[in-house]
Structure formats: C-alpha cells, structure tokens
Scaffold this motif. Structure first.
Motif, short mmCIF file in Angstrom:
data_model
loop_
_atom_site.label_atom_id
_atom_site.label_comp_id
_atom_site.label_asym_id
_atom_site.label_seq_id
_atom_site.Cartn_x
_atom_site.Cartn_y
_atom_site.Cartn_z
N CYS A 1 1.15 -1.15 -0.16
CA CYS A 1 -0.09 0.11 -0.09
C CYS A 1 0.80 1.11 -0.07
O CYS A 1 1.70 1.80 0.96
CB CYS A 1 -0.92 0.05 1.43
SG CYS A 1 -1.80 1.79 1.05
N ALA B 1 -1.01 5.27 6.03
CA ALA B 1 -1.56 4.77 6.92
C ALA B 1 -0.98 3.24 7.68
O ALA B 1 0.27 3.07 7.09
CB ALA B 1 -2.80 3.48 5.72
N HIS C 1 -0.50 -0.78 8.39
CA HIS C 1 -1.22 -2.52 7.70
C HIS C 1 -0.07 -3.27 8.62
O HIS C 1 0.79 -2.99 8.93
CB HIS C 1 -0.84 -2.87 6.33
CG HIS C 1 -2.17 -1.90 5.38
ND1 HIS C 1 -3.58 -2.01 5.09
CD2 HIS C 1 -1.86 -0.92 4.52
CE1 HIS C 1 -3.52 -1.11 5.20
NE2 HIS C 1 -2.90 -0.03 4.58
N CYS D 1 -7.83 0.35 -1.54
CA CYS D 1 -6.21 -0.94 -0.56
C CYS D 1 -7.84 -0.84 0.80
O CYS D 1 -8.58 0.17 0.48
CB CYS D 1 -5.38 -0.01 -0.05
SG CYS D 1 -4.15 -0.99 0.95
N CYS E 1 -6.94 -0.04 3.24
CA CYS E 1 -7.39 1.45 4.19
C CYS E 1 -7.97 2.23 4.28
O CYS E 1 -8.43 3.01 4.25
CB CYS E 1 -6.21 2.13 4.50
SG CYS E 1 -4.99 2.31 3.34
ZN LIG Z 1 -3.80 0.79 2.19
#
Ligand SMILES: [Zn+2]
Ligand SMILES: [Zn+2]
Length: 544
Positions: free
Chosen positions: A315, A320, A322, A347, A349
């Motif tokens: 990503c 973010a 992860h 994604c 997120c």
């Molecule tokens: Zn993401």
C-alpha cells in the motif's frame, strides 16, 4: 430357469464401444439384438445407443462373471462420456454420470443442446479395418472414430467412411462393423488436412484422458489470460475477443467450421465471444474448447497477461499502517479515450488511486499517479498530530496542504470517519420505535416513513437490521382464522350437499388450495374436511 450369464460375451478390443461388443456377440451367437439388449440392460425395452448408453450399472452386474468391470469403468472405457466429461461443470458432470450409470434408457448428456452437430451414422477407417481383419479376422467400432469433430482417422489421417448404422437408432439394432454397409462419405475438398488431423489427435487425447497444459483451465479467465499472453489485446492487460474471433476464423477457415457445424447465420460464430465471458451456466462443446485451445497453442507467447505483475501489492498510502505486507489484492486495468491504459486499486485502508506501473526496484509497490481518496487515514493522522500538540500550520506543512484545506479535511473527517457506534445505537432505537408504530411491524411500512434511517442501518448494521424483520405470516392469528374458516367450510358443505370433493368445497368457499398443506395450524378445518370424507364414504356404502 438358469439365468443367462454371458460367459461367451467377447472381451472389448482396444477403444471399442459397448455397442460394438454387443453387436459382435449378436452376430457370433446369432441372437436377436432386442432380446440381448433387454437381458444385459435388465429392462423390458431398450434402444441401444452407440455413443452414450444408459443403465450401465445393470450391464456391469450382468457382465461381472465375464468382464469383471465396474459400471464406472464401462462408462469410462466403452462409451464417449470421457470426451465430454472434462468440459462439464462438476454438478452437471455428477448428474449426468449418475443418469448414465443408473438412469433410464433415454438419457441425454445434453449433446442436443450444443450447437455442434454430432454425426448421425457410425464411421470407420478403412485402413484400421484392414489391419483388424488381418490381425483379428474381424473389425469393430472404435470410439475415437465416432467423436464429433473427428473427420479423419487420428492414426492414419485417412478420411473416415460413414456407414448406414445409426449412432442413435430408432429401434433396437446392433450392426456389426464387419458387415456394415458403407454410406455416402463427404469428400474433404480443400480442407487443411494438417489441421484436421491435429484436431482428431487432440480429440483422441481428450477421450483417453491425456493431460495437457489446459487441464482444469478451461474457464473464460484462463482463455483470456492465454489470449493476452499471445498478444490478442486491445491494450496491455485488456483482451480483445473481437480480434480473437477475427484471427480464429481466418485460421480455421469457413469451410472447416461449416463442416463441423460451428458457424451460425451469416458465417458468424457468436459462441466464440462468449468463451471469453464468465458465465457458469454456459456450457461449450468439447470441440469448441479444443479448437480454441489448438489455435491459442499455435501462437507464440509474446506478452504478460498482467502488465503490473500478478500481485498482491504493497500500500503506497503514507498515512496508513497495515499488519499485512501486501494489503492490495486487486489492480484492475482501465483504458482511456486516447488509447492509453492505467491501473486502479482500492486498499483495505480506503486509499484509492490510479497507477501507471510499479517501482523499478520493488515490483510489488505501485507508483501512484492520481489519488481519489485517502479514506479516513489522513484525517486520523492529522487528529493524532493535533492530540500530540502540533499546531494546524505545522500539520498542514507535514500533510503538504493549505491550512484552509486542512480545516476541510478535519471537518469532513469528523463527519465521515468518526466511530459510528454511538450513532448506530441511536439509530437502532429509532428504528424499533418506527416498527412499533405499525400493528404488524412491517419493514416496508417503516422504511417508507424514514428511508434514510433504513439506508444508514443497512450500510453500517446490516446483520442487526435483517434480524429485526418479522417473518412472513408471523402476524397471522391462526386460531382466529381456524375458527372462521372451519365455520365457512361447514356452511359451504351444507349448501353443496354430501359427497362433494374436498377441493370443490375449498374452491366454492373461496379458499386457496394451499389450505390442505396448512392443517398443522388449522386443526378445526381439517376436522371439517374429514366430516365431508366420512359423509362421502357413508353414501357409497349406502349405495352398495
Ligand atoms: Zn492501505
Ligand atoms: Zn485408421
């Protein structure tokens, strides 16, 4: 009576049809085909099909002392079923197999539903027959010569000769190949003999279950990927079925495709485009699969079906965190009007972006071109910085946005990204109040009153919302209905007189016939109807 055990039944030759073995037995023992077929299939009426005979369990049982073959082995080695089997979806395959093993005599594999025409008459190869006569003093019907799509002998390359023996006869007949009469054989004209023989050989491989690169890969996605690898594409990663159809028709030529019955009206082949569209309900003929596979195999691999790699990807969202290393599972390829292409991904997120490729050093990291949304990640990051004591100017600098735009982010975020749990609890209460307002607690009524509330709960609290649904018929007062309807039935019976059918009583009383399945909830009605039955019986007895 001694039960016939078929101890003189000949053993099947290599690739022989069940029909052929029985035909040889009939002509050797001078038996009538009808009688033999009935005995061996354990039925009083059988029309023996050469391609896909049914009730093979009975055949296995009857021939066990001689052959010792199971019904499945007979199906696999003495019928054409293995030719169709690999291309049928599993439920259909199981269903057809069951029908062929245990089913009635006139079972169909669905061959009539196919566009491709199956041959009507049994065929043989003159050269094979000659060598059989030298070796075995007789010849027999081979399975491979009867396959739709096979025009020449896969072994000798000579055109198959059609006879007058039907594959699906109208009555029980068993024609021995050694004494078959030849019919008209169509000339091959200017067909490409090399292609025809290749098709015949592939059909034979399929019949014998020989594995190849297409084993279990016959879906639309598999064909699309294979076509993309061979450069049949509009843009990288975007397959072009139209281009494929054009090239396919040019490769095989109209005369061959017409002969195989694969061209529709105006010389078009609409099924070919459908092969590239996922549709589990659409079943294609084995020969359609084989022709597509052979054509794809004839082309060299020039490109990758996945210009951005196979994934999953990392990503690229800086805000973010992860737990997974590769949270992006799908990167779809889109085209623009100017005939360029790009990738688009979302994604977990919430980060949504377009890309034009991956990093050179890291092929799993997409290079971001345009960002559509950060989801809630940027807002939450800004909130974290605010709580950490940073000023809005500092945060705007970190996020690389104008200070006024930061305010927009914070305002929109508090609306969109705040934890919806508090709101959900409030909405639940409101919804229950709405439901209570209707005496029957109908969802449709509550929804009409406050559609927005329904939509909100459907989005954020779907499972709870569905649980609140009052089941259909739950508001019906069955006891009350039972009393009302039983009285209605009694009065109707009085007016109609005795000995009238129950259904007539129900119809005249204006009741739905479903009532006969609802006696569990309507005991009084059942009693009322039973009275009618007794009256009827008494009348019959009186008449006697
Ligand atoms: Zn993401
Ligand atoms: Zn041959």
């Amino acid at each position: 009576m001694i039960r016939p055990r078929f101890i003189y039944l000949p053993f099947p030759y290599q690739d022989e049809l069940l029909y052929s073995v029985l035909a040889r037995y009939c002509s050797r023992s001078n038996q009538r085909p009808h009688k033999l077929a009935c005995l061996i299939f354990d039925k009083c009426f059988v029309i023996l099909r050469a391609d896909l005979p049914c009730a093979l369990s009975a055949v296995a049982r009857k021939t066990k002392p001689t052959w010792g073959m199971t019904a499945e082995t007979i199906l696999k080695e003495l019928t054409l079923f293995p030719f169709y089997e690999p291309f049928l979806p599993k439920p259909v395959r199981d269903n057809r197999m069951h029908a062929l093993l245990l089913g009635p005599c006139r079972c169909n594999i669905g061959t009539k539903a196919y566009r491709v025409k199956s041959p009507i008459f049994l065929r043989l190869c003159v050269k094979c027959a000659e060598s059989d006569r030298e070796e075995l003093a007789e010849t027999y019907w081979r399975r491979v010569h009867q396959l739709p799509g096979v025009i020449v002998c896969p072994q000798h390359g000579t055109p198959l000769v059609s006879t007058l023996a039907r594959i699906q006869p109208g009555r029980t007949e068993c024609v021995d190949a050694s004494s078959a009469t030849f019919g008209n054989t169509e000339p091959l004209d200017n067909l490409d003999i090399e292609i025809i023989q290749m098709i015949a050989m592939r059909c034979k491989d399929v019949l014998f279950g020989k594995k190849n690169e297409w084993d279990g890969k016959t879906s639309a996605t598999d064909y699309r990927d294979a076509a993309l690898k061979r450069g049949i594409q509009r843009l990288p990663g975007i397959c072009s079925p139209n281009l494929f159809v054009e090239k396919f028709l040019a490769h095989y030529g109209a005369p061959l495709l017409t002969k195989l019955g694969m061209l529709g009206a105006e010389g078009k082949a609409p099924w070919l485009r459908n092969m590239f569209q996922n549709n589990s309900k659409q079943i294609f003929h084995p020969i359609e699969h084989i022709l597509v596979q052979l054509y794809l195999e004839s082309l060299p691999e020039v490109a990758s079906a996945y210009p951005f790699g196979l994934g999953p990807w990392m990503c690229p969202n800086p805000y973010a965190t992860h737990t997974e290393k590769y949270p992006i599972q799908k990167l779809s390829i889109r085209s623009r009007q100017d005939k360029t292409y790009y990738g688009r991904a979302k994604c977990s997120c919430g980060f949504t972006f377009t890309t034009h490729g991956t990093e050179r050093d890291n092929p799993r990291m997409p290079v971001v071109e345009q960002i559509s949304s950060y989801g809630c990640t940027r807002y939450l990051y800004a909130q974290k910085l605010l709580r950490g004591g940073s000023s809005t100017d500092q945060i705007a600098k970190i996020l690389k946005v104008n200070p006024w735009y930061l305010q927009c982010i914070l305002r929109a975020g508090s609306r969109k990204c705040e934890d919806p749990r508090g709101k959900i609890l409030k909405a639940r209460e409101e919804w229950l109040d709405l439901l209570k307002q209707d005496p029957e607690c109908r969802v449709t009524v509550a929804r009409k009153k406050h559609c927005g509330l329904y939509q909100f709960l459907r989005k954020y609290d779907r499972d709870w919302l569905l649980c609140q649904k009052v089941p259909h018929n739950a508001h019906i007062d069955w006891q009350k209905r039972d009393v009302e309807w039983s009285n209605l039935i009694a009065t109707t019976m009085k007016t109609l007189g005795q000995g009238v059918a129950k259904t007539t009583i129900a119809r005249v009383a204006g009741l739905n016939l479903r009532i006969f399945n609802q006696f569990g909830k309507l005991p009084l009605c059942e009693q009322a109807f039973n009275k009618a039955k007794h009256c009827g019986k008494r009348r019959q007895n009186d008449e006697k």
